[in-house]
Scaffold this active site. Structure first.
Site, PDB file in Angstrom:
ATOM      1  N   LYS A  13       0.839  -1.213   0.000  1.00 28.86           N
ATOM      2  CA  LYS A  13       0.000   0.000   0.000  1.00 28.86           C
ATOM      3  C   LYS A  13       0.872   1.261   0.000  1.00 28.86           C
ATOM      4  O   LYS A  13       0.677   2.169  -0.801  1.00 28.86           O
ATOM      5  CB  LYS A  13      -0.944   0.000   1.219  1.00 28.86           C
ATOM      6  CG  LYS A  13      -1.891  -1.202   1.259  1.00 28.86           C
ATOM      7  CD  LYS A  13      -2.836  -1.163   2.442  1.00 28.86           C
ATOM      8  CE  LYS A  13      -2.171  -1.299   3.785  1.00 28.86           C
ATOM      9  NZ  LYS A  13      -1.520  -2.601   4.043  1.00 28.86           N
ATOM     10  N   ARG A  86     -10.515   0.157   8.195  1.00 33.21           N
ATOM     11  CA  ARG A  86     -10.058  -1.201   8.448  1.00 33.21           C
ATOM     12  C   ARG A  86     -11.097  -2.038   9.172  1.00 33.21           C
ATOM     13  O   ARG A  86     -10.844  -3.196   9.467  1.00 33.21           O
ATOM     14  CB  ARG A  86      -8.835  -1.099   9.349  1.00 33.21           C
ATOM     15  CG  ARG A  86      -7.589  -1.723   8.802  1.00 33.21           C
ATOM     16  CD  ARG A  86      -6.519  -1.353   9.790  1.00 33.21           C
ATOM     17  NE  ARG A  86      -5.288  -1.987   9.615  1.00 33.21           N
ATOM     18  CZ  ARG A  86      -4.217  -1.430   9.040  1.00 33.21           C
ATOM     19  NH1 ARG A  86      -4.279  -0.251   8.491  1.00 33.21           N
ATOM     20  NH2 ARG A  86      -3.098  -2.074   9.028  1.00 33.21           N
ATOM     21  N   ARG A 158      10.488  -0.930  11.417  1.00 31.32           N
ATOM     22  CA  ARG A 158       9.344  -0.639  12.290  1.00 31.32           C
ATOM     23  C   ARG A 158       9.275  -1.615  13.458  1.00 31.32           C
ATOM     24  O   ARG A 158       9.619  -2.772  13.321  1.00 31.32           O
ATOM     25  CB  ARG A 158       8.042  -0.722  11.472  1.00 31.32           C
ATOM     26  CG  ARG A 158       7.584   0.632  10.969  1.00 31.32           C
ATOM     27  CD  ARG A 158       6.516   0.554   9.927  1.00 31.32           C
ATOM     28  NE  ARG A 158       5.368  -0.262  10.264  1.00 31.32           N
ATOM     29  CZ  ARG A 158       4.306  -0.400   9.471  1.00 31.32           C
ATOM     30  NH1 ARG A 158       4.267   0.234   8.318  1.00 31.32           N
ATOM     31  NH2 ARG A 158       3.297  -1.142   9.822  1.00 31.32           N
TER      32      ARG A 158
HETATM   33  P1  AP5 Z   1       4.730  -1.569   1.967  1.00 31.64           P
HETATM   34  O1  AP5 Z   1       4.432  -0.772   0.754  1.00 31.64           O
HETATM   35  O2  AP5 Z   1       5.376  -0.894   3.115  1.00 31.64           O
HETATM   36  O3  AP5 Z   1       3.405  -2.382   2.423  1.00 31.64           O
HETATM   37  P2  AP5 Z   1       2.084  -1.888   3.171  1.00 31.64           P
HETATM   38  O4  AP5 Z   1       0.938  -2.575   2.506  1.00 31.64           O
HETATM   39  O5  AP5 Z   1       2.052  -0.415   3.280  1.00 31.64           O
HETATM   40  O6  AP5 Z   1       2.343  -2.598   4.562  1.00 31.64           O
HETATM   41  P3  AP5 Z   1       2.148  -2.036   6.056  1.00 31.64           P
HETATM   42  O7  AP5 Z   1       2.956  -2.959   6.930  1.00 31.64           O
HETATM   43  O8  AP5 Z   1       2.425  -0.592   6.146  1.00 31.64           O
HETATM   44  O9  AP5 Z   1       0.644  -2.320   6.242  1.00 31.64           O
HETATM   45  P4  AP5 Z   1      -0.132  -2.418   7.551  1.00 31.64           P
HETATM   46  O10 AP5 Z   1      -1.507  -2.347   7.049  1.00 31.64           O
HETATM   47  O11 AP5 Z   1       0.203  -3.626   8.341  1.00 31.64           O
HETATM   48  O12 AP5 Z   1       0.452  -1.223   8.423  1.00 31.64           O
HETATM   49  P5  AP5 Z   1      -0.110   0.215   8.806  1.00 31.64           P
HETATM   50  O13 AP5 Z   1       1.041   1.139   8.927  1.00 31.64           O
HETATM   51  O14 AP5 Z   1      -1.240   0.577   7.937  1.00 31.64           O
HETATM   52  O15 AP5 Z   1       5.624  -2.823   1.498  1.00 31.64           O
HETATM   53  C1  AP5 Z   1       6.119  -3.752   2.424  1.00 31.64           C
HETATM   54  C2  AP5 Z   1       7.522  -4.219   1.975  1.00 31.64           C
HETATM   55  O16 AP5 Z   1       7.405  -4.953   0.771  1.00 31.64           O
HETATM   56  C3  AP5 Z   1       8.493  -3.070   1.703  1.00 31.64           C
HETATM   57  O17 AP5 Z   1       9.764  -3.439   2.115  1.00 31.64           O
HETATM   58  C4  AP5 Z   1       8.447  -2.911   0.174  1.00 31.64           C
HETATM   59  O18 AP5 Z   1       9.676  -2.455  -0.325  1.00 31.64           O
HETATM   60  C5  AP5 Z   1       8.152  -4.341  -0.277  1.00 31.64           C
HETATM   61  N1  AP5 Z   1       7.303  -4.414  -1.468  1.00 31.64           N
HETATM   62  C6  AP5 Z   1       6.201  -3.653  -1.742  1.00 31.64           C
HETATM   63  N2  AP5 Z   1       5.659  -4.019  -2.912  1.00 31.64           N
HETATM   64  C7  AP5 Z   1       6.412  -5.059  -3.374  1.00 31.64           C
HETATM   65  C8  AP5 Z   1       6.343  -5.883  -4.541  1.00 31.64           C
HETATM   66  N3  AP5 Z   1       5.384  -5.698  -5.463  1.00 31.64           N
HETATM   67  N4  AP5 Z   1       7.270  -6.856  -4.688  1.00 31.64           N
HETATM   68  C9  AP5 Z   1       8.240  -7.036  -3.749  1.00 31.64           C
HETATM   69  N5  AP5 Z   1       8.360  -6.289  -2.641  1.00 31.64           N
HETATM   70  C10 AP5 Z   1       7.461  -5.312  -2.451  1.00 31.64           C
HETATM   71  O19 AP5 Z   1      -0.724  -0.059  10.261  1.00 31.64           O
HETATM   72  C11 AP5 Z   1       0.125  -0.367  11.338  1.00 31.64           C
HETATM   73  C12 AP5 Z   1      -0.699  -0.564  12.599  1.00 31.64           C
HETATM   74  O20 AP5 Z   1      -1.412   0.653  12.922  1.00 31.64           O
HETATM   75  C13 AP5 Z   1      -1.812  -1.625  12.531  1.00 31.64           C
HETATM   76  O21 AP5 Z   1      -1.301  -2.927  12.805  1.00 31.64           O
HETATM   77  C14 AP5 Z   1      -2.762  -1.141  13.615  1.00 31.64           C
HETATM   78  O22 AP5 Z   1      -2.280  -1.447  14.905  1.00 31.64           O
HETATM   79  C15 AP5 Z   1      -2.707   0.368  13.456  1.00 31.64           C
HETATM   80  N6  AP5 Z   1      -3.719   0.876  12.510  1.00 31.64           N
HETATM   81  C16 AP5 Z   1      -3.467   1.518  11.335  1.00 31.64           C
HETATM   82  N7  AP5 Z   1      -4.612   1.868  10.736  1.00 31.64           N
HETATM   83  C17 AP5 Z   1      -5.616   1.428  11.541  1.00 31.64           C
HETATM   84  C18 AP5 Z   1      -7.035   1.482  11.450  1.00 31.64           C
HETATM   85  N8  AP5 Z   1      -7.638   2.058  10.399  1.00 31.64           N
HETATM   86  N9  AP5 Z   1      -7.748   0.924  12.453  1.00 31.64           N
HETATM   87  C19 AP5 Z   1      -7.161   0.351  13.517  1.00 31.64           C
HETATM   88  N10 AP5 Z   1      -5.819   0.273  13.672  1.00 31.64           N
HETATM   89  C20 AP5 Z   1      -5.056   0.805  12.683  1.00 31.64           C
HETATM   90 MG    MG Z   2       2.074   0.966   4.886  1.00 28.13          MG
END
Ligand code: AP5
Ligand code: MG
Length: 217
Positions: A13, A86, A158
């Protein structure tokens, strides 16, 4: 254009958001980034959020909805939401916020990825501490190991990017977030575009851009 970017942790994402912002010039709001910024501010709320995130659990809806509604109403023009909504309750609240502003969603983009690829992607992720630019030790390596190409700063990992926490995040995604996709499909008010995240980042971006451009016509 107002778009929600969905998908499991590590689907890409944040990586795709960087590319979509470059292409369409919309404002990127990542709920996870907003919560991590609150944590960095050292506030009491930030401390509470950090504890929840480190366990891989979801932040309670009331906190999320309040923080996101504030961020969304401050945006004028195009919007790219990443990681929000989410839960179905969050999706209903977002509908209300956008309806009140007279600016409903144009599309929901759902990036898919396999569980094992997710674990490998997340455990290999590194990011720039000041700009948040995302790298991967194998798939998107910086020019100099461990150093941001753009700022020269040391890349960081992270706190929630450990394998056991990733598996917990994935479990919560399946239980609480997959129903949000069904919510959008059932409501039929917005098109849900499914993109295969198991391609290179450039291929995923090309597929997403083409689908959004076709949808806008
Ligand atoms: P990346 O692009 O960073 O992936 P992402 O989908 O953004 O993954 P996140 O870990 O950020 O998602 P998340 O939903 O768990 O975390 P968030 O911060 O939203 O890519 C990942 C890796 O893969 C990178 O190294 C990249 O280089 C590589 N990559 C990307 N595309 C690739 C490809 N095509 N091929 C190969 N490699 C690739 O949330 C974190 C926490 O916050 C949650 O766990 C929760 O506790 C809280 N939170 C956030 N939003 C909410 C909500 N709305 N409600 C409740 N809690 C929430
Ligand atoms: Mg992310």
């Amino acid at each position: 254009m107002r778009v929600v970017l969905m998908g499991p942790p590590g689907a890409g994402k944040g990586t795709q958001a960087e590319r979509l912002v470059e292409k369409f010039g919309m404002t990127h709001l990542s709920s996870g980034d907003i919560f991590r910024a609150e944590k960095s501010s050292g506030s009491e709320l930030g401390e509470k959020l950090a504890e929840i995130m480190a366990r891989g659990e979801l932040v309670p809806d009331d906190i999320v909805v309040e923080m996101m509604a504030k961020a969304i109403t401050a945006v004028d023009g195009g919007l790219l939401l990443d990681g929000f909504p989410r839960t179905v309750a969050q999706a209903q609240s977002l509908d209300k916020t956008l309806d009140e502003a007279g600016s409903p969603l144009d599309a929901v983009v759902m990036i898919t990825a396999d569980d094992e690829a997710i674990v490998e992607r997340i455990t290999g992720r590194r990011s720039c501490p000041s700009t948040g630019k995302i790298y991967h030790v194998k798939y998107m390596a910086p020019k100099v190991e461990g150093i941001c190409d753009e700022t020269g700063e040391k890349l960081v990992q992270r706190d929630d990017d450990k394998e056991e926490v990733v598996r917990e995040r994935l479990k919560n995604y399946k239980m609480q977030t997959e129903p949000v996709v069904a919510y959008y499909r059932d409501a039929g008010k917005v098109q849900v575009i499914e993109v295969n995240g198991m391609q290179t980042p450039d291929e995923v971006a090309a597929e997403t851009v083409a689908a959004l451009e076709a949808q806008g016509r």
